[in-house]
Design an enzyme around this catalytic site. Sequence first.
Site, short mmCIF file in Angstrom:
data_model
loop_
_atom_site.label_atom_id
_atom_site.label_comp_id
_atom_site.label_asym_id
_atom_site.label_seq_id
_atom_site.Cartn_x
_atom_site.Cartn_y
_atom_site.Cartn_z
N ASP A 1 0.83 -1.20 0.00
CA ASP A 1 0.00 0.00 0.00
C ASP A 1 0.86 1.26 0.00
OD1 ASP A 1 -2.68 1.23 0.37
OD2 ASP A 1 -1.83 1.89 2.28
N GLU B 1 0.91 -0.61 -5.17
CA GLU B 1 -0.19 0.36 -5.31
C GLU B 1 0.49 1.73 -5.29
OE1 GLU B 1 -2.76 3.44 -4.21
OE2 GLU B 1 -1.73 2.50 -2.52
#
Length: 631
Positions: free
Chosen positions: A297, A340
Amino acid sequence: MNKEKFIKEFFEGTSMDAYLYFGAHVMKSKTVFRTYAPNASGVNIFGDFNGWIEEPMVRDEHGIWQYESGKAKEGHLYKYVIYGQNGYRMEHADPYAFGAELRPGSASRITDPTKYKFNDEKWMKERTDCLDKPLSIYEMHAGAFRRNPKDEENGWYNYRELAPLVIDHAKKTGFDHIEVMPLCEYPFDGSWGYQLTGFFAPTCRYGSPEDLKFFVDECHKAGIGVIMDFVPVHFAVDDFALKNYDSTPLYEYYPQGQGSMWGTCLFNHARAEVSSFLMSCAEYWLKEYHFDGLRTDAVSLLIYNGGDKDKGENGAGMHFIRTLNTLIKKKHPSVMLFAEDSSAWEGGVTGKPEEGGLGFDYKWNMGWMYDGLYYMSLSPQQRISEYHKLTFSMWYFYNERFILSLSHDEVVGGRGTILGKIPGSEEERFAQLRAYYTYMLMHPGKKLQFMGNEVGELTEWNEGREVEFELLERPLNKGLYDLICELNSLYAGNKAFYSGEYEPGQFEWLHCEQDGRALYVMKRNDASGSFAAVLNFGDAASEGFEIRAVKAQKEDDEKSPEGNTEEKKAGSGKSRKKQNRIKEENWKLILDTGWKKFGGNIDKKNETHKTKAGILSINIGAFEAKIYKIE
């Protein structure tokens, strides 16, 4: 464990097994607790095993505190009480705990993570990074895929109960991997697991560590991979967790006196001990739980300070992620690593670390997502001037190994649903979405869909409700669902949609001209069979749409590559005569988003077109997409 070797690696920032030393470890006759708090003036421990009466831990020369108890057993709750500067006293959860109690409780739980025995040897032996295989991912939130009516308070299913529900849905729809939003322990439901407090403890919302391992095991036995979201950039600000752990910012740092954009604490990757903590966390989930991949993330914050290019590159963050990815791929070559990343950093997110890249296998294509959803939000007339929003992604596609993602981020925060972004009547919106999902199939790149996208949800997602599967009683929603199933089946069953897709030549535009229409023709090439799609994102049908399907190629008159031997002997010096030749093609219709089975109004029928001089003529309706197999 070789303590001397471990200590060396831990303080170098390269330890992948710190969890084997720190935390609570159950042995035959005792449980040993260890925590790293170098700046604490004292550390005590209390829990179920001693009546919650503080007892001192012993410090070694490295700032590691240890305590042993013959009374502490598996299942007992415990906390560390840390004393420090300026009268500091705080009760902390164990950073390396393998279990935790349910919020609002914050104690750690003594847990033996080694008891479960996996039965997925075949899967683990045969799995790959899917570079030359189909990869269609179903992103889900474990607590909101289905709601359990028997759990009146929270509506949660246990991991074991969830396994058959998820597997059945993945099998029916054709998704080959599940991606679960973070499953590490966290206190606030509304963070969806992205604001963590227990990095080694699977959230007890859905059961025990053994239950989670059962879930992964069952998925593997069913032929479905499992990816987990990994959050090594920031952590929750709750006082009982990592924040000011030893009375100082041991794990965090505050650029310009502030935390992250989410109000959380940013990890200080410049500290070797922090890097070892996070690297060991990644290894723990891959080795002990058999996860097949990690989706990292907020990678942009590892690349740039604060995620802002203007603030300069984050050297410590990039060093950390390069080292982590290198070590993971060395230990687990078949594990997939996803980034991401919303930045446009040109150093190579999926490039080799030794060449300056970050070492990920795949990068989410945020540009493709932004451009595509913006395009779909426009009226048919506005799409004419923004025509190349759907083609621009191929200009940079080969710079990275991209994955096409329509994730949870696109259906939260006031953004509405995918369907809700599209203008028009209900029938028109569904027709356009069917065409868009077809465009997604034809575009190179692995695929990811968030749960609910497949049923055409009407309300924005939140963690308090399940996927609106009741919508499948409506013909338009059921048609969209059936289309997703068909697209996934086509994707998995034909190499043209995935083999060699990261090399130029596997994909081509047969029509991408801004000619006052919203018409596109995409082609996927493979020796085993090629496919083409004609897409109309306009509100008017196009009759007799001509497509240059086959380009003329120059070939020698004479089949022999040697030419005419007599001519050569004569030394004529003349080049052999060339001529333009066209190999005609048959285009056989295999999918039409306008068919009634998908929610349209067209009866399914056979349709084949043969090129003439390399050109064919096709009728395409408004908001319609057709896929042809080329023979």
